[in-house]
Design a protein around this motif. Structure first.
Motif, mmCIF file in Angstrom:
data_model
loop_
_atom_site.group_PDB
_atom_site.id
_atom_site.type_symbol
_atom_site.label_atom_id
_atom_site.label_comp_id
_atom_site.label_asym_id
_atom_site.label_seq_id
_atom_site.Cartn_x
_atom_site.Cartn_y
_atom_site.Cartn_z
ATOM 1 N N LEU A 1 0.827 -1.208 0.000
ATOM 2 C CA LEU A 1 0.000 0.000 0.000
ATOM 3 C C LEU A 1 0.863 1.261 0.000
ATOM 4 O O LEU A 1 1.847 1.361 0.739
ATOM 5 N N CYS A 2 0.458 2.235 -0.824
ATOM 6 C CA CYS A 2 1.195 3.503 -0.938
ATOM 7 C C CYS A 2 1.293 4.209 0.412
ATOM 8 O O CYS A 2 2.345 4.740 0.774
ATOM 9 N N CYS A 3 0.175 4.217 1.176
ATOM 10 C CA CYS A 3 0.163 4.944 2.447
ATOM 11 C C CYS A 3 1.120 4.336 3.461
ATOM 12 O O CYS A 3 1.589 5.024 4.372
ATOM 13 N N HIS A 4 1.414 3.052 3.314
ATOM 14 C CA HIS A 4 2.289 2.358 4.264
ATOM 15 C C HIS A 4 3.754 2.439 3.853
ATOM 16 O O HIS A 4 4.643 2.253 4.687
ATOM 17 N N ALA B 1 -3.752 12.767 0.585
ATOM 18 C CA ALA B 1 -4.253 13.831 -0.286
ATOM 19 C C ALA B 1 -5.770 13.663 -0.443
ATOM 20 O O ALA B 1 -6.273 12.537 -0.416
ATOM 21 N N PRO B 2 -6.513 14.771 -0.593
ATOM 22 C CA PRO B 2 -7.962 14.658 -0.801
ATOM 23 C C PRO B 2 -8.266 13.898 -2.092
ATOM 24 O O PRO B 2 -7.651 14.144 -3.128
ATOM 25 N N VAL B 3 -9.190 12.942 -2.022
ATOM 26 C CA VAL B 3 -9.586 12.149 -3.187
ATOM 27 C C VAL B 3 -11.093 12.291 -3.367
ATOM 28 O O VAL B 3 -11.836 12.289 -2.383
ATOM 29 N N SER B 4 -11.544 12.428 -4.615
ATOM 30 C CA SER B 4 -12.974 12.639 -4.847
ATOM 31 C C SER B 4 -13.492 11.730 -5.966
ATOM 32 O O SER B 4 -12.718 11.225 -6.791
ATOM 33 N N ILE B 5 -14.816 11.560 -5.986
ATOM 34 C CA ILE B 5 -15.472 10.784 -7.036
ATOM 35 C C ILE B 5 -15.205 11.413 -8.400
ATOM 36 O O ILE B 5 -15.096 10.727 -9.415
ATOM 37 N N LYS B 6 -15.074 12.743 -8.428
ATOM 38 C CA LYS B 6 -14.807 13.461 -9.678
ATOM 39 C C LYS B 6 -13.551 12.910 -10.362
ATOM 40 O O LYS B 6 -13.487 12.823 -11.591
ATOM 41 N N MET B 7 -12.545 12.539 -9.565
ATOM 42 C CA MET B 7 -11.302 12.010 -10.135
ATOM 43 C C MET B 7 -11.554 10.689 -10.857
ATOM 44 O O MET B 7 -10.985 10.432 -11.920
ATOM 45 N N ALA B 8 -12.405 9.835 -10.262
ATOM 46 C CA ALA B 8 -12.728 8.551 -10.898
ATOM 47 C C ALA B 8 -13.476 8.785 -12.205
ATOM 48 O O ALA B 8 -13.224 8.113 -13.213
ATOM 49 N N LEU C 1 -17.683 3.273 -11.611
ATOM 50 C CA LEU C 1 -18.051 3.833 -10.313
ATOM 51 C C LEU C 1 -18.577 2.763 -9.367
ATOM 52 O O LEU C 1 -19.276 3.058 -8.405
ATOM 53 N N ASN C 2 -18.209 1.525 -9.635
ATOM 54 C CA ASN C 2 -18.520 0.427 -8.720
ATOM 55 C C ASN C 2 -17.614 0.583 -7.491
ATOM 56 O O ASN C 2 -16.391 0.565 -7.615
ATOM 57 N N PRO C 3 -18.190 0.757 -6.291
ATOM 58 C CA PRO C 3 -17.373 0.993 -5.088
ATOM 59 C C PRO C 3 -16.256 -0.028 -4.887
ATOM 60 O O PRO C 3 -15.173 0.311 -4.421
ATOM 61 N N SER C 4 -16.500 -1.281 -5.240
ATOM 62 C CA SER C 4 -15.479 -2.309 -5.035
ATOM 63 C C SER C 4 -14.288 -2.135 -5.974
ATOM 64 O O SER C 4 -13.203 -2.651 -5.707
ATOM 65 N N LYS C 5 -14.487 -1.394 -7.069
ATOM 66 C CA LYS C 5 -13.412 -1.207 -8.051
ATOM 67 C C LYS C 5 -12.529 -0.002 -7.737
ATOM 68 O O LYS C 5 -11.377 0.044 -8.154
ATOM 69 N N ILE C 6 -13.080 0.982 -7.043
ATOM 70 C CA ILE C 6 -12.323 2.220 -6.835
ATOM 71 C C ILE C 6 -11.992 2.480 -5.359
ATOM 72 O O ILE C 6 -11.457 3.525 -5.018
ATOM 73 N N SER C 7 -12.320 1.526 -4.491
ATOM 74 C CA SER C 7 -11.980 1.688 -3.069
ATOM 75 C C SER C 7 -10.761 0.842 -2.719
ATOM 76 O O SER C 7 -10.524 -0.210 -3.307
ATOM 77 N N GLY C 8 -9.997 1.333 -1.739
ATOM 78 C CA GLY C 8 -8.800 0.624 -1.311
ATOM 79 C C GLY C 8 -9.088 -0.317 -0.159
ATOM 80 O O GLY C 8 -10.240 -0.568 0.200
ATOM 81 N N VAL C 9 -8.025 -0.834 0.448
ATOM 82 C CA VAL C 9 -8.144 -1.756 1.575
ATOM 83 C C VAL C 9 -8.892 -1.105 2.740
ATOM 84 O O VAL C 9 -9.622 -1.763 3.470
ATOM 85 N N CYS C 10 -8.738 0.225 2.868
ATOM 86 C CA CYS C 10 -9.361 0.950 3.982
ATOM 87 C C CYS C 10 -10.856 1.165 3.776
ATOM 88 O O CYS C 10 -11.555 1.591 4.702
ATOM 89 N N CYS D 1 -6.067 6.141 -2.882
ATOM 90 C CA CYS D 1 -5.203 7.326 -2.923
ATOM 91 C C CYS D 1 -4.556 7.515 -4.295
ATOM 92 O O CYS D 1 -4.282 8.638 -4.706
ATOM 93 N N CYS D 2 -4.317 6.406 -5.002
ATOM 94 C CA CYS D 2 -3.608 6.492 -6.278
ATOM 95 C C CYS D 2 -4.431 7.194 -7.364
ATOM 96 O O CYS D 2 -3.901 7.488 -8.444
ATOM 97 N N LEU D 3 -5.716 7.470 -7.107
ATOM 98 C CA LEU D 3 -6.507 8.231 -8.071
ATOM 99 C C LEU D 3 -5.912 9.617 -8.281
ATOM 100 O O LEU D 3 -6.100 10.236 -9.336
ATOM 101 N N THR D 4 -5.193 10.112 -7.267
ATOM 102 C CA THR D 4 -4.602 11.450 -7.386
ATOM 103 C C THR D 4 -3.345 11.444 -8.251
ATOM 104 O O THR D 4 -2.943 12.494 -8.759
ATOM 105 N N ASN D 5 -2.718 10.278 -8.425
ATOM 106 C CA ASN D 5 -1.431 10.219 -9.127
ATOM 107 C C ASN D 5 -1.505 10.709 -10.565
ATOM 108 O O ASN D 5 -0.596 11.377 -11.052
ATOM 109 N N GLU D 6 -2.596 10.356 -11.270
ATOM 110 C CA GLU D 6 -2.709 10.680 -12.694
ATOM 111 C C GLU D 6 -3.785 11.712 -12.985
ATOM 112 O O GLU D 6 -4.081 11.992 -14.138
#
Length: 303
Positions: free
Chosen positions: A165-168, A175-182, A189-198, A203-208
């Motif tokens: 995990l990036c956070c670890h 960093a703030p992450v939003s649905i807009k980024m997805a 927009l399936n929650p299981s596809k865009i949510s992390g372990v937490c 968080c990686c949605l912010t990278n690109e």
């Protein structure tokens, strides 16, 4: 300008600045410093550099000393004591019947305080627990409730990409992450596809995000009408954001429809890109809103 070094107190934790004073300190060294929590053992992650005074939190504290072999032995003993403290606290939580999940235990270097990190669904009355723990450890006790992101940062794990995990491993702050980024990155927009372990947005949605915003600004939207190099007018059926290619449904002279693919710079269209609205049920909106829940600043950093 002030000469400073950057120090971390936990893996992938926030970096704090201290004055090296007259000490010769390099990146990779270990130092003893005084923080808001007391005397701490830290790792130097950035060597001496000059920083604008306005960028520093004043007053800037100085490094007490470069860590000695004795200090390293003390730190190792503290790590062992933390494991023991964790087990004792877990036992006391069960004894008091508290609905809280213990995540980690942490000693300050000088043993002036023991911190216990936990998660819980709501507020917990742990006053009796603190008294019990203080009687055992004979030092200051602090119980700190953290969010699911901080829990995952401490525990670590493997992401859907197959990597740690990036956070670890390297993210100092969330960093703030939003649905807009997805949406911007054309992700499901399936929650299981865009949510992390937490259970929150990855968080990686912010990278690109910045790259996608730039690339999308050059593209039409699906459903827009464009003019092809052959002079035909057609409707955009799909987009390839990274390749900057557009599939267009054009009508030929015999009234037959055909899908053709073009580079975006070959097409003529209004440059302003409309934001496509995705139709979602109330339940789907509720699930996505839960992923976006903001827990505020990390509760792990208080130095």
């Amino acid at each position: 300008m002030t000469k400073v070094i950057g120090v971390r107190f936990r893996k992938a934790g926030k970096i704090y600045f201290f004055s090296p004073g007259k000490l010769e300190i390099q990146r990779g060294d270990q130092v003893i410093v005084e923080t808001a929590r007391g005397v701490e053992f830290g790792n130097v992650v950035s060597g001496p550099k000059e920083v604008e005074d306005g960028d520093l939190t004043q007053p800037l504290k100085s490094v007490i000393r470069v860590a000695t072999d004795e200090d390293r032995k003390t730190e190792e003993k503290n790590r062992k004591k933390e494991r023991e403290a964790f087990d004792i606290c877990l036992e006391k939580i069960h004894k008091h019947g508290l609905e809280m999940k213990l995540i980690d235990a942490e000693y300050t270097f000088d043993n002036n305080k023991v911190l216990f990190y936990f998660t819980a669904d709501g507020r917990i009355d742990f006053r009796e627990l603190v008294k019990d723990l203080a009687a055992v450890f004979r030092t200051r006790i602090e119980l700190r409730q953290i969010g699911v992101r901080d829990e995952t940062k401490i525990r670590g794990g493997i992401g859907v990409c197959g990597r740690e995990l990036c956070c670890h491993t390297y993210l100092s702050e969330f960093a703030p992450v939003s649905i807009k980024m997805a949406k911007e990155q054309n992700l499901s927009l399936n929650p299981s596809k865009i949510s992390g372990v937490c259970g929150r947005l990855m968080c990686c949605l912010t990278n690109e995000e910045e790259t996608y915003e730039e690339l999308n600004s050059h593209l039409p939207s699906v459903g827009d009408y464009v003019t092809t190099p052959e002079g035909l007018k057609g409707e955009v059926s799909s987009l390839s954001v990274l390749r900057q290619q557009v599939k267009v449904i054009v009508t030929l002279e015999n009234d037959e429809k055909e899908i053709r693919e073009y580079k975006v710079d070959e097409l003529k269209f209004k440059p302003k890109r409309k934001k496509s609205e995705m139709k979602l049920t109330k339940q789907e909106m509720k699930e996505l809103a839960a992923l976006e829940k903001n827990e505020g600043a990390s509760k792990l950093d208080d130095n």
